[in-house]
Design a protein around this motif. Structure first.
Motif, short mmCIF file in Angstrom:
data_model
loop_
_atom_site.label_atom_id
_atom_site.label_comp_id
_atom_site.label_asym_id
_atom_site.label_seq_id
_atom_site.Cartn_x
_atom_site.Cartn_y
_atom_site.Cartn_z
N GLU A 34 -21.39 -37.78 -40.02
CA GLU A 34 -20.73 -38.09 -38.76
C GLU A 34 -21.56 -37.67 -37.56
OE1 GLU A 34 -18.12 -39.89 -38.69
OE2 GLU A 34 -17.72 -39.77 -40.83
N LEU A 35 -22.40 -36.66 -37.74
CA LEU A 35 -23.10 -36.10 -36.59
C LEU A 35 -24.44 -35.54 -37.05
CD1 LEU A 35 -22.81 -35.22 -33.56
CD2 LEU A 35 -21.84 -33.11 -34.43
N ALA A 37 -27.55 -33.47 -35.22
CA ALA A 37 -27.91 -32.81 -33.96
C ALA A 37 -29.17 -31.97 -34.16
CB ALA A 37 -26.77 -31.93 -33.48
N GLN A 57 -14.49 -38.55 -36.33
CA GLN A 57 -15.54 -38.16 -35.39
C GLN A 57 -15.12 -36.96 -34.54
OE1 GLN A 57 -16.48 -41.80 -33.35
NE2 GLN A 57 -17.96 -42.39 -34.92
N GLU A 58 -13.87 -36.93 -34.12
CA GLU A 58 -13.39 -35.79 -33.33
C GLU A 58 -13.43 -34.50 -34.14
OE1 GLU A 58 -9.31 -34.10 -31.27
OE2 GLU A 58 -9.23 -35.90 -32.51
N ALA A 60 -15.33 -33.89 -36.79
CA ALA A 60 -16.73 -33.55 -37.04
C ALA A 60 -17.34 -32.84 -35.83
CB ALA A 60 -17.53 -34.80 -37.38
N ARG A 61 -17.02 -33.30 -34.65
CA ARG A 61 -17.52 -32.65 -33.43
C ARG A 61 -17.00 -31.22 -33.31
NH1 ARG A 61 -21.78 -32.67 -30.34
NH2 ARG A 61 -21.32 -32.17 -28.21
N LYS A 62 -15.73 -31.03 -33.65
CA LYS A 62 -15.16 -29.68 -33.59
C LYS A 62 -15.76 -28.77 -34.66
CE LYS A 62 -11.10 -30.88 -31.09
NZ LYS A 62 -10.11 -30.14 -30.40
N TYR A 64 -18.84 -29.01 -35.73
CA TYR A 64 -20.15 -28.68 -35.17
C TYR A 64 -20.03 -27.57 -34.13
CZ TYR A 64 -24.49 -29.21 -32.54
OH TYR A 64 -25.67 -28.97 -31.89
N ASP A 65 -19.04 -27.67 -33.25
CA ASP A 65 -18.83 -26.63 -32.24
C ASP A 65 -18.52 -25.28 -32.89
OD1 ASP A 65 -19.30 -28.51 -30.27
OD2 ASP A 65 -17.17 -28.87 -29.88
#
Length: 123
Positions: A34-35, A37, A57-58, A60-62, A64-65
C-alpha cells in the motif's frame, strides 16, 4: 389512555435502540503493498493483508505513522482507528539491510455503522 401512551413509549424505545452490533465473517480481502516510503534509515514498505478495499490506504498510512513513532512491535496485536472503521490486527516487522517491511494482517474490522467483520481463513 395512560396504558396506550406507556405502550407507545416502550415500543419507541425498542425501535430506536442500537441493539447488539451485527457480527459477520469474511474470507476475502485485498493483499498487497500500500505504501513505499524512503526515510533516512532506508526504504519502508507497508503491506496489508485481508484488508477491506475502502479503508486499506488510510489504515496503511496510519500503520506507517505508528512505525515512525516507534509504537509498533513485531508479532503484536494492535488496533488502528480510522475515519470509517477501527481495525484490529497483527503487525509483523521484517528488516534486511536498509529495507524494512511492515506487514499488517486484518483480523477484525469494526465499522462505525455497528457492523463487526471478523476475518476467517478458508482452510
Amino acid at each position: 389512555m395512560k396504558k396506550v401512551l406507556f405502550g407507545l413509549l416502550i415500543v419507541s424505545c425498542f425501535a430506536f435502540s442500537k441493539g447488539e452490533p451485527r457480527v459477520e465473517t469474511y474470507n476475502y480481502g485485498q493483499n498487497g503493498m500500500e505504501l513505499v516510503a524512503r526515510s533516512k534509515k532506508g526504504v519502508i514498505i507497508v503491506s496489508t493483508y485481508n484488508s477491506k478495499m475502502t479503508i486499506r490506504q488510510e489504515i496503511a498510512r496510519k500503520i506507517y505513522d505508528l512505525y515512525l513513532e516507534n509504537k509498533l512491535q513485531s508479532n503484536k496485536k494492535i488496533t488502528v482507528e480510522g475515519a470509517e472503521a477501527d481495525v484490529t490486527g497483527k503487525c509483523i516487522i521484517r528488516k534486511k539491510n536498509s529495507l524494512t517491511a511492515v506487514d499488517f494482517y486484518y483480523e477484525v474490522v469494526e465499522w462505525d455503522s455497528g457492523l463487526k467483520e471478523i476475518y476467517k481463513n478458508k482452510l
